[in-house]
Design a protein around this motif. Structure first.
Motif, short mmCIF file in Angstrom:
data_model
loop_
_atom_site.label_atom_id
_atom_site.label_comp_id
_atom_site.label_asym_id
_atom_site.label_seq_id
_atom_site.Cartn_x
_atom_site.Cartn_y
_atom_site.Cartn_z
N LYS A 96 0.67 -1.22 0.00
CA LYS A 96 -0.15 -0.03 -0.07
C LYS A 96 0.77 1.42 -0.06
N MET A 97 1.95 1.21 -0.34
CA MET A 97 3.02 2.35 -0.29
C MET A 97 2.77 3.12 -1.56
N ARG A 98 2.24 2.55 -2.59
CA ARG A 98 1.88 3.47 -3.88
C ARG A 98 0.69 4.35 -3.39
N ALA A 99 -0.28 3.79 -2.75
CA ALA A 99 -1.51 4.62 -2.40
C ALA A 99 -1.19 5.65 -1.41
N ALA A 100 -0.18 5.48 -0.37
CA ALA A 100 0.22 6.29 0.47
C ALA A 100 0.97 7.47 -0.34
N MET A 101 2.00 7.10 -1.34
CA MET A 101 2.37 8.19 -2.00
C MET A 101 1.37 8.96 -2.78
N GLU A 102 0.22 8.46 -3.10
CA GLU A 102 -0.41 9.26 -4.17
C GLU A 102 -1.51 10.25 -3.22
N ARG A 103 -1.68 9.44 -1.97
CA ARG A 103 -2.30 10.38 -0.73
C ARG A 103 -1.47 11.75 -0.54
N ASN A 104 -0.11 11.43 -0.48
CA ASN A 104 0.68 12.33 0.09
C ASN A 104 1.23 13.36 -0.98
N ASN A 105 0.70 13.42 -2.20
CA ASN A 105 1.07 14.13 -3.35
C ASN A 105 0.07 15.32 -3.74
N GLY A 106 -0.62 15.82 -2.74
CA GLY A 106 -1.31 17.02 -2.78
C GLY A 106 -0.48 18.01 -3.41
N ASN A 107 0.75 18.18 -2.93
CA ASN A 107 1.43 19.31 -3.68
C ASN A 107 2.58 18.92 -4.84
N GLY A 108 2.32 17.81 -5.24
CA GLY A 108 3.07 17.41 -6.14
C GLY A 108 4.47 16.96 -5.83
N ALA A 109 4.61 16.82 -4.30
CA ALA A 109 6.03 16.67 -3.77
C ALA A 109 6.55 15.12 -4.01
N GLU A 110 5.67 14.31 -4.35
CA GLU A 110 6.02 13.04 -4.60
C GLU A 110 6.31 12.72 -6.06
N ASN A 111 5.95 13.67 -6.89
CA ASN A 111 5.92 13.48 -8.29
C ASN A 111 7.02 12.71 -8.92
N TYR A 112 8.23 13.24 -8.51
CA TYR A 112 9.76 12.63 -8.84
C TYR A 112 9.65 11.28 -8.79
N MET A 113 9.40 10.91 -7.65
CA MET A 113 9.20 9.50 -7.22
C MET A 113 8.53 8.77 -8.06
N LEU A 114 7.09 9.10 -8.24
CA LEU A 114 6.16 8.50 -9.08
C LEU A 114 6.75 8.35 -10.39
N ASP A 115 7.20 9.57 -10.89
CA ASP A 115 7.96 9.48 -12.28
C ASP A 115 8.82 8.35 -12.38
N ALA A 116 9.85 8.25 -11.52
CA ALA A 116 10.90 7.32 -11.17
C ALA A 116 10.27 6.02 -11.48
N ILE A 117 9.32 5.65 -10.67
CA ILE A 117 8.45 4.19 -10.76
C ILE A 117 7.90 3.98 -12.17
N ASP A 118 7.08 5.06 -12.35
CA ASP A 118 6.10 4.70 -13.54
C ASP A 118 6.93 5.13 -14.94
N GLN A 119 7.81 5.62 -15.31
CA GLN A 119 8.48 6.16 -16.37
C GLN A 119 9.96 5.45 -16.44
N HIS A 120 10.48 5.14 -15.59
CA HIS A 120 11.92 4.53 -15.49
C HIS A 120 11.97 3.34 -14.71
N GLY A 121 11.02 3.04 -14.07
CA GLY A 121 11.23 1.93 -13.04
C GLY A 121 11.10 0.65 -13.69
N GLN A 122 12.14 -0.35 -13.38
CA GLN A 122 11.69 -1.77 -13.80
C GLN A 122 11.69 -2.68 -12.57
N ARG A 123 10.56 -3.12 -12.53
CA ARG A 123 10.21 -4.23 -11.50
C ARG A 123 11.24 -5.50 -11.50
#
Lengths: 524, 430
Positions: free
Chosen positions: A479-506
């Motif tokens: 549930k960390m992903r959901a927490a990151m999105e909840r905590n992203n009201g001011n866009g502060a988590e965007n660079y981390m979400l970008d890292a996962i979604d755009q450049h991350g390899q599971r």
């Protein structure tokens, strides 16, 4: 005059108390290292306790007075006296979970004493402790490393000391001090002030030393709080810079105790009330509807019983006031987390115990024992009750609390990281694994939680520079992903979400039931 | 060097905290422990059985001695069982004349149980006067009242009951300063007596290690004679004899009943107050050095005696430390943990003040008084200055002790605890 509650416990009382203590120890200690999952808040408190022991600081990051430190100072003291310190019981969270079990067992003894004194009934006290020990809602949260569990301990100790009714000033002092420690362990103890203040007033009323009792109760309660305020003042962190209390624009110069309090108070709104309903339906009723529904009914009836015999039922009013005070906090529309229900559990159990005592007051002793035993047995054997549950195939099995091994999955994730991720990597993690990565070799000094990577300037701006390219791995907890999105009201988590979604390899994942863990390698 | 200073600061803070907490506990002892009923006066008083000799040592007490004598001989006890002795030095002609005049008045009333004892040898101090009077004492019980004391008319009947029914040889009854509103320090001085006699002495009595008070203390004459009376070289002969009695295993019954306290006044000026306090401190220092307390059988008794007697030293050190502490506030930027530890004594100081404020309510309630609303506010402002005065008196005592000055600095009495009307009544009667 204050009521005389100091009646001898008797043989049956001692047996009931012993059973309560032992059963509390068993329900909470058995399987405590395997269930429930280590959660973010556990990780935060443990890392702060770790910082006290290892760094002599209240937090490995900038301490911004989000909570008073009484709770993790106690955790630090506990870990410090153990051989192996944080790793004494396998890992840091396990080690502090043992402290939670101890705190629970002590709380059981205190709850038993309080309920028995308030009601004059062993069976009422026993039933309250049974609910406190066996309710899945209680066991689930009370096993976790939460400040609320320690706050409850101090709160119950404060009430227990007052209920001794021995008219001693040192008792009043001890009670006040315990309540003060409760306040600096978790600030929501504030909502018990009306009940505690009234109880201390009534216990002193009519006594030859009433003025001194009240003086020392309040003074002792103020000591821990004043030390906390002084601490902030000594660090020049009591007031915000420029006396600026604008919650939408935090002062940049330094953190501030009063600003944090104002910020916490201001975090209320209609969303909070919706949250209460969501949590009630999704997290609390699903775990134990009985204690919540019966508890709420009991509060009403307990207050009704008090109104019919005010002279002899002071404890009923106090129990009712405690429920009302904390209930107000929960429903008033503030930001609410699921474990905020913790302080309500012993209060509801106490109210149910008091109601049961009043109902059974005139019943013969054998009938009381038989009915109490029947309630206990039924609660334990009925499927969907306190011990037996239906599995996915409809088969009967022990409740998840006593057989699911979920933390092992998190251990596997950390083991994979240790084996495959270089220690100097820059990691985005969740707080639950923070201490494991900082306290056990090989250390990962550049592993930081996404919360700090989003909000702490030292982490966000200096280490990661708000740039996905400065992240090497993201270790995703459940549930960390959901927490990151909840905590992203001011866009502060965007660079981390970008890292996962755009450049991350599971590169690793594990899915079991509703639990999803993963590791992302950030490709550059 | 800096860490040494911090270490010292922490050590001093911890020691001060322990000391302040212990003193606080002694102040509230009687309200914490359920000793109230045990130490009260008996409700039923038996017929007078014991004979009493009340000794009144007086020096330059022209203003108050007649009233005291009048009150004593008119107390509710058979004159045949009461002997009152006023004892003076031969050079104190003013007091001698006033006492002689009063004794004549009493004889004209048919009261022959008051007499004057005059001594012409050295030293001129209270214990010597007491010993002189003791030689003339005829009562089975000997008691002391100071020249300004306002004894309760029933106190002898109360003590007669206690000593007869309980078989004790020593009773310390309550003494209470009354004029709490006379000046800025009198409130604190009154409360010190209140806490000392109402609370702390019970703790000392329980552990049989008790420095007695200077008056309203009742001894079996036979016992006094056996121990050789009071120590004439000691400035606090009362505390000394108490500890001497304790070391002999004599149990002291402490009785503080608000109804029967002996009423006294605070010293009329700050200078007098400092002199009185200096004398007490010096007396404690002398008693500590004398070492009779070492003969007490148990460690706890010895500890309590030593702790009490050494207190003036601690207070003197505190007095010397205070300016250093104030200086450190401005020049030293201590680490937060050190600063927090050094805050603990401050917390205890606040606790002491709050206890004093509540004590004032207890005191005024017990004596049917109503404190003005501003009294507590004044107390808040004067609390620290009062502590500094106490520290100064302790330093002064230490200086006198070290320089070998051991003379008796007398405290002046003006009768501020008595109503003007009462004094006039006595004078017109005289």
């Amino acid at each position: 005059m204050a009521p005389n509650w100091s009646t001898p416990l008797g043989r049956s009382g001692r047996q009931a108390l012993a059973f309560s203590l032992v059963s509390g120890a068993i329900t909470h200690a058995y399987h405590v290292f395997q269930y429930p999952l280590y959660v973010t808040d556990e990780g935060i408190y443990v890392q702060q306790a770790w910082s006290v022991v290892r760094e002599g600081m209240l937090s490995p990051y900038t301490y911004f007075y989000d909570h008073a430190p009484g709770g993790w100072l106690l955790m630090a003291a506990w870990a410090n006296i153990l051989p192996g310190q944080f790793e004494a019981f396998g890992n840091a969270i396990n080690t502090i979970r043992v402290l939670m079990v101890i705190a629970h067992v002590i709380s059981v003894g205190l709850l038993f004493g309080i309920t028995r004194r308030f009601s004059g009934s062993v069976s009422g006290a026993f039933l309250a402790c049974f609910l406190f020990n066996f309710s899945p809602l209680a066991v689930y949260y009370q096993r976790q490393v939460l400040l609320d569990n320690l706050m409850v301990l101090w709160l119950l100790l404060s009430i227990y000391l007052l209920s001794r009714a021995d008219n001693r000033l040192v008792t009043a002092m001890g009670s006040g001090f315990a309540f003060g420690v409760a306040l600096v362990t978790k600030e929501n103890a504030l909502f018990f002030v009306p009940a505690l203040a009234y109880l201390s007033y009534k216990m002193a009323s009519g006594e030859r030393n009433r003025r001194f009792q009240l003086q020392f109760w309040w003074f002792a309660a103020a000591i821990p709080v004043s030390v906390y305020i002084l601490f902030a003042e000594l660090k020049n962190e009591l007031l915000p810079s420029g006396f600026d209390f604008n919650v939408s624009n935090p002062p940049a110069n330094h953190v501030s105790l009063l600003y944090s309090i104002w910020w916490q108070i201001s975090r209320s709104g209609p969303q909070g009330r919706n949250l209460f309903v969501q949590l009630m339906e999704g997290s609390w009723l699903s775990r134990d509807p009985y204690i919540l529904i019966a508890g709420c009914i009991a509060v009403v009836l307990v207050l009704l019983l008090w109104s019919q015999d005010r002279e002899n039922r002071l404890g009923y009013l106090v129990a009712g006031m405690m429920a009302m005070g904390y209930g107000f906090y929960m429903v008033r529309g503030s930001i609410l987390l699921d474990f905020y229900v913790v302080p309500m559990i012993p209060v509801l159990a106490m109210n149910i115990g008091l109601l049961y005592a009043a109902v059974m007051k005139k019943a013969p002793e054998r009938a009381k024992i038989a009915l109490t035993a029947a309630i206990v047995v039924l609660a334990l054997i009925i499927p969907g009750g306190y011990f037996v549950a239906r599995g996915t195939q409809g088969n009967l099995q022990a409740h998840d609390l006593y057989h699911l091994e979920v933390t092992a999955l998190q251990e596997q994730q950390i083991a994979w990281v240790r084996k495959n991720v270089p220690p100097n990597s820059r990691l985005i993690i969740d707080d639950d694994m923070w201490t494991a990565l900082h306290d056990v070799k090989p250390y990962y000094p550049r592993a930081h939680s996404h919360f700090k990577a989003a909000s702490d300037p030292a982490v966000r701006d200096k280490l990661f520079r708000r740039n996905w390219q400065n992240i090497d791995y993201v270790i995703m907890s459940n549930k960390m992903r959901a927490a990151m999105e909840r905590n992203n009201g001011n866009g502060a988590e965007n660079y981390m979400l970008d890292a996962i979604d755009q450049h991350g390899q599971r590169v690793w994942d594990l899915n079991r039931g509703g639990i999803h863990l993963a590791v992302y390698k950030i490709e550059k | 060097m800096e860490s040494l200073v911090y270490g010292a600061l922490v050590t001093i803070s911890v020691l001060l905290s322990i000391q302040a907490a212990h003193i606080l506990y002694l102040m509230i002892y009687t309200w914490d422990q359920d000793v109230g009923e045990l130490t009260k006066a008996p409700e039923e008083l038996i017929e007078p059985r014991l004979s009493f000799t009340a000794i009144v040592p007086a020096r330059h007490e022209e203003e108050v001695i007649a009233t005291t004598l009048e009150r004593m001989v008119h107390c509710n006890y058979p004159t045949t069982l009461l002997q009152v002795i006023v004892v003076c030095s031969v050079d104190d002609t003013g007091t001698i004349d006033r006492v002689a005049e009063k004794i004549d008045d009493l004889r004209r009333e048919g009261l022959y149980n008051a007499e004057l004892v005059v001594f012409d040898d050295l030293p001129i101090n209270k214990p010597h006067g007491l010993n002189c009077a003791l030689q003339r004492a005829q009562g089975e019980v000997v008691t002391i009242f100071d020249a300004e004391d306002e004894m309760h008319p029933e106190i002898l009947r109360v003590i007669n009951t206690v000593m007869s029914t309980e078989g004790v040889n020593i009773v310390q009854a309550g003494v209470q300063l009354m004029n709490y509103g006379s000046n800025w320090y009198s409130t604190f001085n009154v409360l010190e007596y209140f806490f000392w006699f109402k609370s702390r002495l019970h703790h000392h009595a329980k552990h049989n290690s008790i420095p007695l008070g200077g008056n309203t203390c009742f001894f079996s004459r036979e016992l006094l004679a056996r121990v050789g009376g009071w120590d004439e070289t000691n400035l606090t002969e009362d505390a000394e004899i108490g500890l001497r009695m304790s070391s002999l295993g004599e149990h002291v019954r402490v009785m503080y009943d608000d109804r029967y306290v002996t009423k006294e006044e605070t010293p009329p000026s700050l200078g007098q107050f400092i002199k009185q306090r200096t004398r007490w401190n010096q007396g404690f220092m002398q008693t500590l050095r004398k070492g009779t307390w070492r003969q007490m059988p148990t460690f706890h008794q010895r500890f309590l005696a030593c702790y009490t007697l050494a207190f003036p030293y601690a207070q003197a050190l505190l007095g010397l430390y205070t300016p250093v502490a104030l200086l450190l506030i401005f020049v030293l930027h201590t680490p937060v943990p050190v600063a927090l530890v050094s805050f603990i004594p401050v917390l205890l100081l606040i606790a002491h003040f709050l206890t004093a404020a509540v004590g004032l309510r207890e005191f005024t309630d017990a004596h049917g008084m109503v404190p003005s609303r501003t009294t507590v506010v004044k107390m808040a402002f004067m609390w620290i200055p009062y502590q500094l005065v106490l520290a100064y008196a302790a330093v002064r005592a230490l200086r006198r002790q070290l320089s070998g000055q051991g003379n008796w600095e007398k405290t002046k009495h003006v009768g501020a605890h008595r109503t003007t009307l009462e004094n006039e009544e006595v004078r017109s009667g005289a």
